[in-house]
Design an enzyme around this catalytic site. Structure first.
Site, PDB file in Angstrom:
ATOM      1  N   PRO A  30       0.833  -1.208   0.000  1.00 18.01           N
ATOM      2  CA  PRO A  30       0.000   0.000   0.000  1.00 18.01           C
ATOM      3  C   PRO A  30       0.864   1.252   0.000  1.00 18.01           C
ATOM      4  CG  PRO A  30       0.100  -0.967   2.201  1.00 18.01           C
ATOM      5  CD  PRO A  30       0.786  -1.922   1.280  1.00 18.01           C
ATOM      6  N   MET A  31       0.575   2.180  -0.897  1.00 17.97           N
ATOM      7  CA  MET A  31       1.363   3.418  -0.939  1.00 17.97           C
ATOM      8  C   MET A  31       0.497   4.635  -1.243  1.00 17.97           C
ATOM      9  SD  MET A  31       4.925   2.251  -2.676  1.00 17.97           S
ATOM     10  CE  MET A  31       4.069   1.259  -3.889  1.00 17.97           C
ATOM     11  N   THR A  32       0.458   5.539  -0.281  1.00 18.92           N
ATOM     12  CA  THR A  32      -0.282   6.789  -0.421  1.00 18.92           C
ATOM     13  C   THR A  32       0.230   7.572  -1.616  1.00 18.92           C
ATOM     14  OG1 THR A  32      -0.679   6.884   1.925  1.00 18.92           O
ATOM     15  CG2 THR A  32      -0.749   8.979   0.753  1.00 18.92           C
ATOM     16  N   GLN A 107      -6.770  -0.503   1.502  1.00 20.21           N
ATOM     17  CA  GLN A 107      -6.233  -0.456   2.863  1.00 20.21           C
ATOM     18  C   GLN A 107      -7.060   0.533   3.688  1.00 20.21           C
ATOM     19  OE1 GLN A 107      -2.511   1.441   4.053  1.00 20.21           O
ATOM     20  NE2 GLN A 107      -1.871  -0.464   5.017  1.00 20.21           N
ATOM     21  N   HIS A 180      -5.050  -1.201   8.235  1.00 19.09           N
ATOM     22  CA  HIS A 180      -3.745  -0.588   8.526  1.00 19.09           C
ATOM     23  C   HIS A 180      -3.575  -0.495  10.048  1.00 19.09           C
ATOM     24  CE1 HIS A 180      -0.159   1.636   8.312  1.00 19.09           C
ATOM     25  NE2 HIS A 180      -0.468   2.563   7.421  1.00 19.09           N
ATOM     26  N   TYR A 185      -0.255   4.419  13.480  1.00 12.96           N
ATOM     27  CA  TYR A 185      -1.606   4.934  13.263  1.00 12.96           C
ATOM     28  C   TYR A 185      -2.569   4.312  14.291  1.00 12.96           C
ATOM     29  CZ  TYR A 185       0.519   7.131   9.282  1.00 12.96           C
ATOM     30  OH  TYR A 185       1.340   7.898   8.503  1.00 12.96           O
ATOM     31  N   ARG A 346       8.125   0.641  -3.488  1.00 10.05           N
ATOM     32  CA  ARG A 346       8.686   1.682  -4.355  1.00 10.05           C
ATOM     33  C   ARG A 346       9.090   1.182  -5.736  1.00 10.05           C
ATOM     34  NH1 ARG A 346      12.477   3.630   0.464  1.00 10.05           N
ATOM     35  NH2 ARG A 346      12.049   1.467   1.012  1.00 10.05           N
TER      36      ARG A 346
HETATM   37  C1  FNR Z   1       4.306   3.927   1.885  1.00  8.85           C
HETATM   38  N1  FNR Z   1       3.982   2.946   2.821  1.00  8.85           N
HETATM   39  C2  FNR Z   1       2.672   2.850   3.264  1.00  8.85           C
HETATM   40  N2  FNR Z   1       2.329   1.846   4.104  1.00  8.85           N
HETATM   41  C3  FNR Z   1       1.028   1.666   4.461  1.00  8.85           C
HETATM   42  O1  FNR Z   1       0.739   0.727   5.206  1.00  8.85           O
HETATM   43  N3  FNR Z   1       0.054   2.511   3.989  1.00  8.85           N
HETATM   44  C4  FNR Z   1       0.333   3.547   3.165  1.00  8.85           C
HETATM   45  O2  FNR Z   1      -0.589   4.280   2.740  1.00  8.85           O
HETATM   46  C5  FNR Z   1       1.694   3.757   2.811  1.00  8.85           C
HETATM   47  N4  FNR Z   1       2.069   4.800   2.017  1.00  8.85           N
HETATM   48  C6  FNR Z   1       3.340   4.864   1.485  1.00  8.85           C
HETATM   49  C7  FNR Z   1       3.644   5.829   0.517  1.00  8.85           C
HETATM   50  C8  FNR Z   1       4.901   5.852  -0.072  1.00  8.85           C
HETATM   51  C9  FNR Z   1       5.213   6.871  -1.131  1.00  8.85           C
HETATM   52  C10 FNR Z   1       5.874   4.888   0.313  1.00  8.85           C
HETATM   53  C11 FNR Z   1       7.228   4.867  -0.331  1.00  8.85           C
HETATM   54  C12 FNR Z   1       5.578   3.968   1.290  1.00  8.85           C
HETATM   55  C13 FNR Z   1       4.957   1.883   3.152  1.00  8.85           C
HETATM   56  C14 FNR Z   1       4.966   0.817   2.060  1.00  8.85           C
HETATM   57  O3  FNR Z   1       3.757   0.091   2.031  1.00  8.85           O
HETATM   58  C15 FNR Z   1       6.121  -0.199   2.220  1.00  8.85           C
HETATM   59  O4  FNR Z   1       5.950  -0.892   3.425  1.00  8.85           O
HETATM   60  C16 FNR Z   1       7.489   0.466   2.214  1.00  8.85           C
HETATM   61  O5  FNR Z   1       7.608   1.371   1.135  1.00  8.85           O
HETATM   62  C17 FNR Z   1       8.597  -0.586   2.122  1.00  8.85           C
HETATM   63  O6  FNR Z   1       8.503  -1.288   0.921  1.00  8.85           O
HETATM   64  P1  FNR Z   1       9.514  -0.953  -0.319  1.00  8.85           P
HETATM   65  O7  FNR Z   1       9.111   0.371  -0.869  1.00  8.85           O
HETATM   66  O8  FNR Z   1      10.879  -0.923   0.272  1.00  8.85           O
HETATM   67  O9  FNR Z   1       9.314  -2.087  -1.279  1.00  8.85           O
END
Ligand code: FNR
Length: 379
Positions: A30-32, A107, A180, A185, A346
């Site tokens: 999940p990534m915002t 999420q 989440h 949080y 990422r």
């Molecule tokens: C995140 N991560 C994240 N985690 C989560 O539980 N909810 C979210 O909304 C977000 N948002 C988010 C935005 C951005 C831009 C990043 C880079 C990361 C964390 C993400 O899910 C993940 O756990 C980490 O980025 C580690 O994984 P990678 O990027 O190393 O493969």
């Protein structure tokens, strides 16, 4: 070094989360994104997720989406999981991902009392009038109390809002939900002793006692959906406020949290680590996801820094290809049965076709092509 393609085979076998059948072991983390004006995911968001499904991701977990409770949100460009306008947007997202053969879960996110600019000048004192957030005890981080803890009624309402969001997700056609419960949080604010000082039934000196909010959230989501609607729970040791924070110092301490969540209806655990290869506790090579699996018997997703630097590898017929760093090590964890799924964050923003490329690398997937795709695929 020659790495046979078969090394990655464990990642390309089917597996299940509850009743949900997934074609492979690769999950999009999940990534915002902040690309949903007024909380509504538009056609561009649907396209973004569809491209990852087309690229071969087994399960997409969306960016965090707000549950319908005051104070859940801290950004109006992050999508809501309520309101007809936002839900129409999500239905389109689900339709696009399913059309591409993918699976997708939203999420469910509530920030609780997280550090916010408006709190900056409150950090060192209690403001009786600050009522901007739900929290166990009014602590924004270690030793920083900025308000009082939430009332029973507010806590109960927050739990009901998770359930409503879960029901909305199911009605939109999502394949399950991820709660989440990580990174400091709201559920994690209840789990962590530094932010939960309550001595009523929402707190206590042990993690077993502080688990209750998360457990009730899971129960409510289960009751609001269906006995077989897949529920993933994300948790972490680290917090946004403190990367060195720890919920548990040992597997014995962690067990009561995960066992209770599992009994409440969690189908899989998503153990968020910043570096997946790091052991969670002294005396064992298992990482946090490995321990979640060992303690509960439920499928576990690992994550953390896969693909952030490129490994150059030579295959027997394709010459030099780019392969995300350490994917082989993650595949070995799956092969050993320590974890079931591998989440990538990422690197999947950078390259929507990452999974297809590592499955069948060609000379076209050279370092230059890979680096080019970092820019080309950023949408
Ligand atoms: C995140 N991560 C994240 N985690 C989560 O539980 N909810 C979210 O909304 C977000 N948002 C988010 C935005 C951005 C831009 C990043 C880079 C990361 C964390 C993400 O899910 C993940 O756990 C980490 O980025 C580690 O994984 P990678 O990027 O190393 O493969």
């Amino acid at each position: 070094m020659t790495v046979p393609a078969a090394t990655l085979d464990p990642l390309f076998t089917p597996a299940r989360i509850g009743t949900l059948e997934l074609a492979n072991r690769i999950v999009m983390a999940p990534m915002t994104r902040c690309f949903a004006p007024n909380g509504v995911p538009g056609a561009d968001v649907a396209r973004y997720y569809r491209r990852r499904a087309e690229g071969g991701v087994g399960l997409i977990v969306t960016e965090g989406a707000w549950i319908p409770h005051p104070g859940a949100a801290n950004d109006e460009r992050t999508p809501r999981l309520y309101g007809e306008d936002a839900l129409a947007g999500w239905r389109a997202v689900v339709r696009e991902v399913h059309a591409a053969g993918g699976k997708i879960m939203p999420q469910l996110w509530h920030v609780g009392l997280s550090p916010k600019p408006e709190l900056e000048n409150l950090y060192d004192k209690v403001d009786e009038n600050y009522d901007g957030a739900t929290s166990p005890s009014g602590y924004v981080t270690i030793g920083r109390k900025v308000t009082e803890g939430s009332s029973e009624a507010d806590i109960v309402a927050a739990i009901a809002a998770y359930a409503q969001a879960a029901a909305n997700a199911r009605a939109c056609g999502f394949d399950g939900i991820e709660i989440h419960g990580a990174h400091g949080y709201l559920p994690d604010q209840f789990f962590w002793h530094e932010t939960n000082h309550r001595r009523d039934h929402w707190g206590g000196p042990t993690l077993k006692e502080r688990a209750r909010f998360g457990v009730e959230v899971v129960r409510a989501c289960r009751a609001a959906t269906a006995p077989d609607f897949p529920i993933v729970f994300r948790f972490s040791q680290w917090k946004g406020q403190d990367y060195n924070a720890r919920l548990a110092q040992s597997p014995q301490e962690l067990a009561p949290l995960l066992e209770q969540l599992s009994e409440a209806g969690v189908d899989a655990f998503h153990a968020s680590q910043r570096r997946f290869w790091e052991p969670a506790f002294k005396g064992s090579p298992l990482n946090l996801a490995g321990w979640a699996r060992a303690l509960t018997g439920k499928p576990a997703i690992t994550v953390g820094s896969i693909g952030l630097t490129l490994a150059m590898e030579e295959t027997w017929d394709a010459g030099m290809v780019a392969r995300p760093a350490k994917l082989d090590a993650a595949a070995e964890m799956v092969a050993r049965g320590e974890v079931d799924f591998v989440a990538i964050g990422r690197a999947l923003i950078a390259d929507a076709e990452l999974v297809a490329k590592v499955r069948a690398p060609t000379t076209a997937d050279s370092i230059a092509a890979y680096e080019g795709s970092l820019l080309a695929n950023f949408v």
